[in-house]
Each structure stands twice: as structure tokens, then as C-alpha cells.
Design a protein around this motif. Structure first.
Motif, PDB file in Angstrom:
ATOM      1  N   GLY A   1      28.414  87.527  39.058  1.00  0.00           N
ATOM      2  CA  GLY A   1      29.086  88.628  39.763  1.00  0.00           C
ATOM      3  C   GLY A   1      30.573  88.386  39.813  1.00  0.00           C
ATOM      4  O   GLY A   1      31.021  87.240  39.895  1.00  0.00           O
TER       5      GLY A   1
ATOM      6  N   PRO B   1      37.831  77.583  45.949  1.00  0.00           N
ATOM      7  CA  PRO B   1      36.869  76.535  45.557  1.00  0.00           C
ATOM      8  C   PRO B   1      35.595  77.077  44.904  1.00  0.00           C
ATOM      9  O   PRO B   1      34.730  76.288  44.511  1.00  0.00           O
ATOM     10  CB  PRO B   1      36.548  75.854  46.890  1.00  0.00           C
ATOM     11  CG  PRO B   1      36.771  76.909  47.917  1.00  0.00           C
ATOM     12  CD  PRO B   1      37.796  77.880  47.387  1.00  0.00           C
ATOM     13  N   PHE B   2      35.435  78.408  44.828  1.00  0.00           N
ATOM     14  CA  PHE B   2      34.301  79.035  44.111  1.00  0.00           C
ATOM     15  C   PHE B   2      34.929  79.992  43.098  1.00  0.00           C
ATOM     16  O   PHE B   2      34.698  81.197  43.144  1.00  0.00           O
ATOM     17  CB  PHE B   2      33.438  79.845  45.075  1.00  0.00           C
ATOM     18  CG  PHE B   2      32.766  79.072  46.177  1.00  0.00           C
ATOM     19  CD1 PHE B   2      31.487  78.536  45.998  1.00  0.00           C
ATOM     20  CD2 PHE B   2      33.376  78.909  47.421  1.00  0.00           C
ATOM     21  CE1 PHE B   2      30.841  77.856  47.032  1.00  0.00           C
ATOM     22  CE2 PHE B   2      32.745  78.227  48.456  1.00  0.00           C
ATOM     23  CZ  PHE B   2      31.473  77.701  48.266  1.00  0.00           C
TER      24      PHE B   2
ATOM     25  N   ASP C   1      35.142  74.979  40.733  1.00  0.00           N
ATOM     26  CA  ASP C   1      33.820  75.593  40.732  1.00  0.00           C
ATOM     27  C   ASP C   1      32.845  74.516  40.261  1.00  0.00           C
ATOM     28  O   ASP C   1      33.223  73.602  39.527  1.00  0.00           O
ATOM     29  CB  ASP C   1      33.802  76.797  39.764  1.00  0.00           C
ATOM     30  CG  ASP C   1      32.640  77.752  40.018  1.00  0.00           C
ATOM     31  OD1 ASP C   1      32.876  78.862  40.490  1.00  0.00           O
ATOM     32  OD2 ASP C   1      31.483  77.347  39.742  1.00  0.00           O
TER      33      ASP C   1
ATOM     34  N   SER D   1      30.409  75.024  38.265  1.00  0.00           N
ATOM     35  CA  SER D   1      29.863  75.315  36.933  1.00  0.00           C
ATOM     36  C   SER D   1      30.906  75.117  35.826  1.00  0.00           C
ATOM     37  O   SER D   1      32.060  75.551  35.965  1.00  0.00           O
ATOM     38  CB  SER D   1      29.299  76.742  36.937  1.00  0.00           C
ATOM     39  OG  SER D   1      29.809  77.510  35.898  1.00  0.00           O
TER      40      SER D   1
ATOM     41  N   ALA E   1      32.142  78.467  34.550  1.00  0.00           N
ATOM     42  CA  ALA E   1      33.144  79.106  35.419  1.00  0.00           C
ATOM     43  C   ALA E   1      34.526  78.485  35.182  1.00  0.00           C
ATOM     44  O   ALA E   1      35.526  79.199  35.087  1.00  0.00           O
ATOM     45  CB  ALA E   1      32.729  78.971  36.882  1.00  0.00           C
TER      46      ALA E   1
ATOM     47  N   ASP F   1      32.013  70.188  43.090  1.00  0.00           N
ATOM     48  CA  ASP F   1      31.145  70.780  44.105  1.00  0.00           C
ATOM     49  C   ASP F   1      31.959  70.912  45.386  1.00  0.00           C
ATOM     50  O   ASP F   1      32.588  69.943  45.829  1.00  0.00           O
ATOM     51  CB  ASP F   1      29.943  69.837  44.315  1.00  0.00           C
ATOM     52  CG  ASP F   1      28.906  70.425  45.257  1.00  0.00           C
ATOM     53  OD1 ASP F   1      29.229  71.385  45.992  1.00  0.00           O
ATOM     54  OD2 ASP F   1      27.766  69.915  45.254  1.00  0.00           O
ATOM     55  N   VAL F   2      31.934  72.074  45.986  1.00  0.00           N
ATOM     56  CA  VAL F   2      32.713  72.292  47.212  1.00  0.00           C
ATOM     57  C   VAL F   2      32.300  71.301  48.316  1.00  0.00           C
ATOM     58  O   VAL F   2      33.109  70.952  49.183  1.00  0.00           O
ATOM     59  CB  VAL F   2      32.556  73.769  47.692  1.00  0.00           C
ATOM     60  CG1 VAL F   2      31.163  74.020  48.252  1.00  0.00           C
ATOM     61  CG2 VAL F   2      33.613  74.153  48.693  1.00  0.00           C
TER      62      VAL F   2
ATOM     63  N   GLU G   1      35.485  83.983  47.272  1.00  0.00           N
ATOM     64  CA  GLU G   1      34.186  84.628  47.390  1.00  0.00           C
ATOM     65  C   GLU G   1      33.158  83.584  46.959  1.00  0.00           C
ATOM     66  O   GLU G   1      33.027  83.294  45.759  1.00  0.00           O
ATOM     67  CB  GLU G   1      34.088  85.836  46.455  1.00  0.00           C
ATOM     68  CG  GLU G   1      32.687  86.411  46.472  1.00  0.00           C
ATOM     69  CD  GLU G   1      32.535  87.624  45.560  1.00  0.00           C
ATOM     70  OE1 GLU G   1      32.286  88.689  46.101  1.00  0.00           O
ATOM     71  OE2 GLU G   1      32.665  87.497  44.336  1.00  0.00           O
TER      72      GLU G   1
ATOM     73  N   TYR H   1      29.355  81.695  46.440  1.00  0.00           N
ATOM     74  CA  TYR H   1      28.080  82.125  45.880  1.00  0.00           C
ATOM     75  C   TYR H   1      27.407  83.027  46.917  1.00  0.00           C
ATOM     76  O   TYR H   1      27.350  82.688  48.099  1.00  0.00           O
ATOM     77  CB  TYR H   1      27.259  80.857  45.614  1.00  0.00           C
ATOM     78  CG  TYR H   1      25.855  81.088  45.160  1.00  0.00           C
ATOM     79  CD1 TYR H   1      25.584  81.826  44.013  1.00  0.00           C
ATOM     80  CD2 TYR H   1      24.776  80.536  45.870  1.00  0.00           C
ATOM     81  CE1 TYR H   1      24.276  82.024  43.593  1.00  0.00           C
ATOM     82  CE2 TYR H   1      23.471  80.721  45.452  1.00  0.00           C
ATOM     83  CZ  TYR H   1      23.230  81.472  44.320  1.00  0.00           C
ATOM     84  OH  TYR H   1      21.948  81.670  43.903  1.00  0.00           O
TER      85      TYR H   1
ATOM     86  N   LEU I   1      25.154  76.211  52.525  1.00  0.00           N
ATOM     87  CA  LEU I   1      26.315  76.106  51.637  1.00  0.00           C
ATOM     88  C   LEU I   1      27.612  76.412  52.410  1.00  0.00           C
ATOM     89  O   LEU I   1      28.603  75.684  52.307  1.00  0.00           O
ATOM     90  CB  LEU I   1      26.146  77.077  50.458  1.00  0.00           C
ATOM     91  CG  LEU I   1      27.326  77.150  49.492  1.00  0.00           C
ATOM     92  CD1 LEU I   1      27.516  75.822  48.747  1.00  0.00           C
ATOM     93  CD2 LEU I   1      27.139  78.280  48.470  1.00  0.00           C
TER      94      LEU I   1
HETATM   95  C1  LIG Z   1      30.272  84.995  43.361  1.00  0.00           C
HETATM   96  S1  LIG Z   1      30.868  83.788  42.273  1.00  0.00           S
HETATM   97  C2  LIG Z   1      32.568  83.897  42.549  1.00  0.00           C
HETATM   98  C3  LIG Z   1      33.118  85.046  41.803  1.00  0.00           C
HETATM   99  C4  LIG Z   1      34.600  84.981  41.656  1.00  0.00           C
HETATM  100  N1  LIG Z   1      35.254  85.341  42.892  1.00  0.00           N
HETATM  101  C5  LIG Z   1      35.030  85.890  40.515  1.00  0.00           C
HETATM  102  O1  LIG Z   1      35.498  86.998  40.756  1.00  0.00           O
HETATM  103  O2  LIG Z   1      34.846  85.538  39.375  1.00  0.00           O
HETATM  104  C6  LIG Z   1      30.410  82.297  43.035  1.00  0.00           C
HETATM  105  C7  LIG Z   1      30.729  81.028  42.278  1.00  0.00           C
HETATM  106  O3  LIG Z   1      30.365  79.954  43.147  1.00  0.00           O
HETATM  107  C8  LIG Z   1      30.025  78.856  42.324  1.00  0.00           C
HETATM  108  N2  LIG Z   1      29.311  77.852  43.149  1.00  0.00           N
HETATM  109  C9  LIG Z   1      28.053  77.915  43.620  1.00  0.00           C
HETATM  110  N3  LIG Z   1      27.781  76.800  44.347  1.00  0.00           N
HETATM  111  C10 LIG Z   1      28.899  76.048  44.362  1.00  0.00           C
HETATM  112  C11 LIG Z   1      29.260  74.801  44.935  1.00  0.00           C
HETATM  113  N4  LIG Z   1      28.385  74.087  45.663  1.00  0.00           N
HETATM  114  N5  LIG Z   1      30.505  74.341  44.755  1.00  0.00           N
HETATM  115  C12 LIG Z   1      31.409  75.046  44.006  1.00  0.00           C
HETATM  116  N6  LIG Z   1      31.126  76.215  43.416  1.00  0.00           N
HETATM  117  C13 LIG Z   1      29.877  76.720  43.584  1.00  0.00           C
HETATM  118  C14 LIG Z   1      29.234  79.485  41.190  1.00  0.00           C
HETATM  119  O4  LIG Z   1      29.244  78.652  40.043  1.00  0.00           O
HETATM  120  C15 LIG Z   1      29.981  80.805  40.988  1.00  0.00           C
HETATM  121  O5  LIG Z   1      30.904  80.691  39.931  1.00  0.00           O
END
Ligand SMILES: C[S@@+](CC[C@H](N)C(=O)[O-])C[C@H]1O[C@@H](n2cnc3c(N)ncnc32)[C@H](O)[C@@H]1O
Length: 394
Positions: free
Chosen positions: A196, A221-222, A244, A246, A249, A277-278, A296, A298, A322
Motif C-alpha cells: 500500500g 521508520p516505515f 524499513d 524490507s 522497500a 526493524d523499528v 505510516e 504497517y 508493533l
Molecule cells: C504501509 S507501508 C508504508 C507505506 C509508505 N508510507 C509508502 O507510501 O510507501 C508499511 C511499511 O512498514 C514496513 N514494516 C513492517 N514492519 C516493520 C518493522 N517492524 N520495522 C520496520 N518496518 C516495518 C513494511 O515493510 C512496509 O514497507
């Protein structure tokens, strides 16, 4: 000076963004009218409308208030006093907005045709100017129509804000840069439809809501595909960290930032992007070093709308963990007084709204909520609404 703003589809959020930008620029203003998607303000001084328009993500049109009339009859006389044109063919159009009028706006719209015809006649016969009256099926001209029909070049869009007692008249000075927002959404090299993506306009609003100075150190951080980092860079922020969990990402964000930097000729020397990892981000980022976290996180797996309560509760539980883990880290790395602009999901399933329980716990962890209105970004048929919260570390 009086100005009007036509706000986007989530007007409360758009209004909060305008207030944040004005506060940061120290522009004092008073709201004189506010209804649905219309905001009219009075300022002590003039401000640069194009600058503001380039900055905002949630405003569709900005203009100046020209005056008031009691009725639309004989408006063409006023029109020539109020609006000045340059050489060549003139393009003009009208938009009607309801500012508390009890009778249907449509009735008022019927009065516009004779006014337009009279303006065309006078332009031709008295001033020897060719003109075109630009119309649309709707009562208001969209920003696309205003831009594509050159109403801001040699012409005018006149906006009528109708009340029962009077009609306020405004002239549009700038419309949203919809093509640029669209290109940043669709033409950038990496998109991630699975995780997303935040619409760039919302990302822009979130950065503005942080209300931080240009030398601030910002963190997402995401970072996903880097939408928030992109908008922050375009707003002139230079010290930016994105991370992030991933690999995809991180590489998407790197590609998108490179693309943006070459398209807009930006300096990205102080942009740092890495995988982490956050939950242990304090291992990579100094304590009390960040001015604002704009993010934003996950929001859980894609929702189809057929999920049962149990399934949604499980998703919420996972997200609660989380978010709490993330805020424990934010507490360490954020400066005291630093801001967090963050999306909290609201699950809208079968007429039920479900929110994260973590919200109340986070407030007890030493974060104060600054927004007084609910800043919710939603679209019809969406199962996850985005609740934008502004926290301050106390
Ligand atoms: C909704 S997306 C963010 C979308 C972003 N704002 C964009 O417009 O592209 C959430 C992200 O959180 C990451 N994520 C999930 N768990 C995480 C963690 N524990 N630490 C860091 N990143 C994490 C995922 O890999 C994903 O890329």
C-alpha cells in the motif's frame, strides 16, 4: 486582505494543514467563514499565494476575495471593475459554492448565463476583445478545467460563495498542482501496491502538520516506497532518514529518491536510507536526535471486507504490539518536544469502527496528542481509514 481556500476531500485535515503552515511562517489570520470545503480567512498582510499553493497538499484552489453583492443581477458591471485582463483572447468561468444558502444553488446558477453573455458582448463591442465562457456540467469548475482552459493565464475564474443574505465574490489565483502530484504517484520508478502506498498529497499534508523548521532531522521508520521522504525533500527538508524492515522497500525508496532528485534537481547528500526493524531502531539512531517522525506504519494485511470480528481483532492485536514497540523506541530517539505525525488505522467493517487499543497506552508513555479535531483521511468503500495523529514528546 481576505483569501478563500477550496479544501480537498478531507476538509478538516486540509484546514489543519493550512493552520500548521501559517503558524510555521508566522502568518497571522482570522477565519471569517468555514463551511464544508470552503475556508475564508482574513490576514493582516498579503502573502505569496503561489508559494503557499506549492507547499500545500490538501487544498484545491486558493484565491482572493474581491467583494460582496446582494444578487447576481447586473454582476457584469462589477466584473469589469474587479477583473483586469491583458492582451489577447480572454477565458472566463464561474464556480458556485454554498456557504449556508437555504435555497438550491442550481436556482442561482440559472442567473449566470445572462451575466456571461453580457460580459462576452461588452468585451467584444466595447473593448474589441474575443472571449470564451468556460463552463462545466457541475456548479463548480474543477482545478483541471481551470488550469487546462487557461483561466489563470489571461482570464478569470470567479467564485461565488452564496449565503442567504449576500454572495461573496472571489477570484482564483492558484490551483493545486495535480499533474505533479499524479506524476509522483504513478510515474516514479517503484510502486508497491501490495504494502500500500500513501497518496503523495496526504504525505505532503503529514509533513506540513509536523510544523518543523527546515534544518530539522526527520525520520520515517516505515518508509515503504519513500512517499513521505519525497514530499519532505520537495518541501525543502534536507536532513532525512528513512528505514524499513524490507529489502524491497529500501531499494524502492532509493530508486524513487534518485528519480525525484534528478527530476527536481534536489540535493540528497543528507538523506540516509537503510534496512532496520523499528523495534530496535535505537541501535542505529542516536538518542534524542530526531526532531520529527512522520510515518505510516504497517496497517495489517489487505482487507476484503468479508473478515469476521475475530480476524480483525487478531490483526489489531498484532498492530497494537508493533505500535507499542515502535513508540518505546521513538521515546528514546526523539528529542523532547519532538513531534510524531503518524497514521493509525481505523477498521471499517460492517458498519463497525475498530481502533487500536495502543492509542491510550501511548498517551500514558509520555506523548501528548496535539490535534484537537479528528484528522481522518478516507475514501468511500475503503475498509481501512487513516486517522492522522500528531503527538508531542513531553
Ligand atoms: C504501509 S507501508 C508504508 C507505506 C509508505 N508510507 C509508502 O507510501 O510507501 C508499511 C511499511 O512498514 C514496513 N514494516 C513492517 N514492519 C516493520 C518493522 N517492524 N520495522 C520496520 N518496518 C516495518 C513494511 O515493510 C512496509 O514497507
Amino acid at each position: 486582505m481576505q483569501y478563500f481556500f477550496i479544501l480537498g476531500k478531507n476538509p478538516i485535515l486540509s484546514k489543519a494543514e493550512i493552520e500548521a503552515v501559517f503558524a510555521l511562517q508566522d502568518i497571522r489570520f482570522k477565519i471569517t467563514d468555514y463551511s464544508n470545503n470552503i475556508l475564508i480567512i482574513e490576514t493582516e498582510k498579503e502573502f505569496d499565494v503561489n508559494w503557499l499553493n506549492n507547499r500545500l497538499g490538501g487544498t484545491v484552489k486558493i484565491g482572493k476575495i474581491l467583494g460582496k453583492v446582494e444578487t447576481l443581477e447586473n454582476f457584469e458591471d462589477k466584473f469589469f471593475n474587479l477583473v483586469k485582463f491583458g492582451e489577447g483572447k480572454v477565458y472566463f468561468g464561474f464556480s458556485l459554492y454554498n456557504l449556508g444558502l437555504k435555497t438550491p444553488l442550481k436556482q442561482l446558477s440559472r442567473k449566470l448565463e445572462p451575466v456571461a453573455m453580457e460580459i462576452k458582448r461588452k468585451l467584444r463591442e466595447e473593448k474589441n476583445i474575443n472571449s470564451r465562457w468556460v463552463t462545466s456540467r457541475d456548479l463548480e469548475l474543477s482545478s483541471v478545467i481551470v488550469k487546462k482552459n487557461k483561466l489563470l493565464e489571461n482570464g478569470a475564474e470567479i467564485c461565488f460563495f452564496a449565503k442567504d443574505s449576500e454572495i461573496i465574490i472571489g477570484q482564483t489565483l492558484a490551483v493545486q498542482l495535480f499533474e505533479e502530484f499524479g506524476a509522483r504517484d504513478y510515474a516514479r520508478p517503484s510502486r508497491d501496491d501490495v504494502s500500500g502506498m500513501l497518496p503523495p498529497k496526504l504525505a505532503r499534508m503529514m509533513v506540513n502538520l509536523a510544523q518543523v523548521k527546515q534544518d530539522a532531522l526527520l525520520l520515517d521508520p516505515f518508509c515503504g516506497s519513500g512517499t513521505i521522504l519525497q514530499e519532505a525533500l520537495l518541501l525543502g527538508y534536507k536532513n532525512i532518514i528513512g528505514c524499513d524492515i524490507s529489502n524491497k522497500a529500501v531499494s524502492d525508496t532509493e530508486k524513487n529518491i534518485q528519480w525525484l532528485a534528478s527530476k527536481y534537481n534536489l540535493n540528497i547528500e543528507h538523506v540516509e536510507i537503510f534496512k532496520h526493524d523499528v523495534k530496535s531502531i535505537n541501535k542505529k539512531i542516536e538518542p534524542e536526535s530526531i526532531d520529527a517522525i512522520i510515518t505510516e506504519p504497517y496497517l495489517g494485511p489487505a482487507i476484503k471486507g468479508s473478515e469476521g470480528n475475530k480476524q480483525i481483532d487478531l490483526i489489531i492485536k498484532e498492530l497494537d504490539n508493533l505500535y507499542l514497540a515502535a513508540f518505546n523506541q521513538f521515546k528514546i530517539i526523539l528529542k523532547t518536544g519532538g513531534k510524531i505525525i503518524i497514521v493509525f488505522p481505523i477498521f471499517q467493517i460492517r458498519n463497525q469502527s475498530k481502533r487500536l487499543a495502543a492509542f491510550e497506552k501511548i498517551k500514558e508513555m509520555g506523548f501528548k496528542v496535539l490535534n484537537t479535531d479528528d484528522l481522518i483521511y478516507w475514501r468511500p468503500k475503503q475498509f481501512i481509514w487513516r486517522d492522522i495523529i500528531i503527538f508531542e514528546k513531553v
